[in-house]
Design an enzyme around this catalytic site. Structure first.
Site, PDB file in Angstrom:
ATOM      1  N   GLU A 191      -4.091   7.506  -5.396  1.00 28.99           N
ATOM      2  CA  GLU A 191      -4.382   6.652  -6.550  1.00 28.99           C
ATOM      3  C   GLU A 191      -5.740   7.017  -7.136  1.00 28.99           C
ATOM      4  O   GLU A 191      -6.719   7.100  -6.397  1.00 28.99           O
ATOM      5  CB  GLU A 191      -4.362   5.178  -6.145  1.00 28.99           C
TER       6      GLU A 191
ATOM      7  N   HIS B  72      -1.223   0.022  -9.909  1.00 31.89           N
ATOM      8  CA  HIS B  72      -1.801  -0.893  -8.909  1.00 31.89           C
ATOM      9  C   HIS B  72      -2.407  -2.120  -9.593  1.00 31.89           C
ATOM     10  O   HIS B  72      -3.608  -2.380  -9.509  1.00 31.89           O
ATOM     11  CB  HIS B  72      -2.863  -0.178  -8.066  1.00 31.89           C
TER      12      HIS B  72
ATOM     13  N   ARG C 112       0.855  -1.176   0.000  1.00 33.04           N
ATOM     14  CA  ARG C 112       0.000   0.000   0.000  1.00 33.04           C
ATOM     15  C   ARG C 112       0.898   1.235   0.000  1.00 33.04           C
ATOM     16  O   ARG C 112       1.968   1.237   0.620  1.00 33.04           O
ATOM     17  CB  ARG C 112      -0.921   0.030   1.226  1.00 33.04           C
TER      18      ARG C 112
END
Length: 328
Positions: free
Chosen positions: A272, A291, A243
């Site tokens: 993000e 991601h 993360r």
């Protein structure tokens, strides 16, 4: 007169699902699904949550705001292994089950981590652009050399299921020495994988590749910051596929600018989608991905299926297979 047929549980689905999985849920539940091709907005979720028995989502924040409006909610099922979108204490106080989708994505994420390691060490994206831009006009020289991955040392911060898969690839595939750091050393893991425990400081000082795979919690927020980057070797690479907030992103930027480390491979960021103005995007020695740790067709299908199975179990009075650890 025949008895009325028993009401199906009502569930709210915030994501687009493969038709096979949606059919599986539809057979057992009354479904509310997104009306367009994207995800359901939070405003829509808050509007529709009041009378549903289950919520199937991916990263919608499940907090007091949502739970206080959910008068019949029995379960929230997240299509993700990480669940930092869950306010666990609020979920407990409302006596709601909460699940996630571990195991099914472990090998896929481990593949992605090694792609980052290889890409940043051998400068794959940078040299791909070099060739495509027409700059390969003569034999290459040392300015384009990369760093060996085989027979070096990898340090893994957070030795969970995915960390184990990464360690196995490192040891058996690349003949690497592997150090790991977690709260409690594991003799069983060390014997099984041939790896060695190290303190965080020792791991940072000795590793050629530092891989962060710890979940985001209040304890791991900004676990890696300025002091930690300063401990790394100047020719070492930093990899984060956990993360974004596990690291201090500004500290990473400064470490790269000041050549405290050689480069980084990142699948996650503080914000993000990442801002186009983020300085990390302008650095040739940083590989940046959107991601995609679990983003293969098979793995995402399997994750959604596990999420659906968790959901159906929870709304039909059964115990789901993958309750979060705080509830199991």
């Amino acid at each position: 007169m025949r008895e009325l047929e028993k009401r199906k549980p009502k569930v709210l689905i915030t994501e687009q699902l493969p038709k096979e999985i949606l059919a599986y849920i539809n057979e057992r539940c009354e479904c509310i699904i997104p009306t367009n091709e994207g995800k359901m907005s939070r405003a829509d979720v808050l509007e529709k949550i009041s009378d549903v028995d289950g919520l199937l989502t991916s990263k919608v924040e499940v907090n007091e705001e949502l739970l206080s409006r959910a008068h019949r909610l029995k379960i929230v099922s997240d299509i993700s292994v990480g669940y930092d979108n869950y306010d666990v204490e609020a979920i407990k106080s409302h006596h709601v089950l909460a699940t996630h989708t571990p195991y099914v994505l472990d090998e896929t994420v481990a593949d992605l981590v090694f792609s980052l390691v290889l890409s940043v060490a051998r400068r794959i994206p940078e040299l791909d652009r070099f060739v495509k831009d027409g700059n390969w006009t003569s034999a290459i020289n040392e300015s384009l050399f990369g760093k060996d991955v085989h027979s070096t040392t990898m340090g893994i911060v957070g030795m969970g299921r995915i960390g184990e898969k990464i360690a196995r690839r490192a040891k058996l595939g690349f003949n690497m020495d592997v150090l790991y750091y977690k709260r409690k050393p594991s003799e069983e893991l060390e014997s099984m994988l041939g790896i060695n425990y190290a303190t965080l400081s020792e791991l940072l000082e000795r590793s050629d590749f530092v891989v962060v795979m710890t979940p985001l919690t209040s304890e791991t927020h900004h676990l890696i910051g300025e002091n930690e980057f300063n401990r790394m070797k100047s020719d070492a690479f930093f990899i984060n596929a956990s993360r974004g907030a596990v690291i201090d992103e500004n500290a990473l930027i400064q470490a790269l600018k000041n050549k405290k480390i050689a480069g980084a491979g990142l699948d996650v960021f503080d914000q993000e989608p990442v801002s186009p103005d983020n300085e990390l995007l302008k650095m040739d020695n940083v590989v940046t991905l959107p991601h995609i740790g679990s983003a293969t067709k098979k793995t995402r299908f399997d994750m959604a299926m596990v999420g659906a199975e968790n959901l159906v179990a929870g709304v039909t009075g059964k115990t789901p297979s993958y309750l979060i650890k705080e509830l199991s």
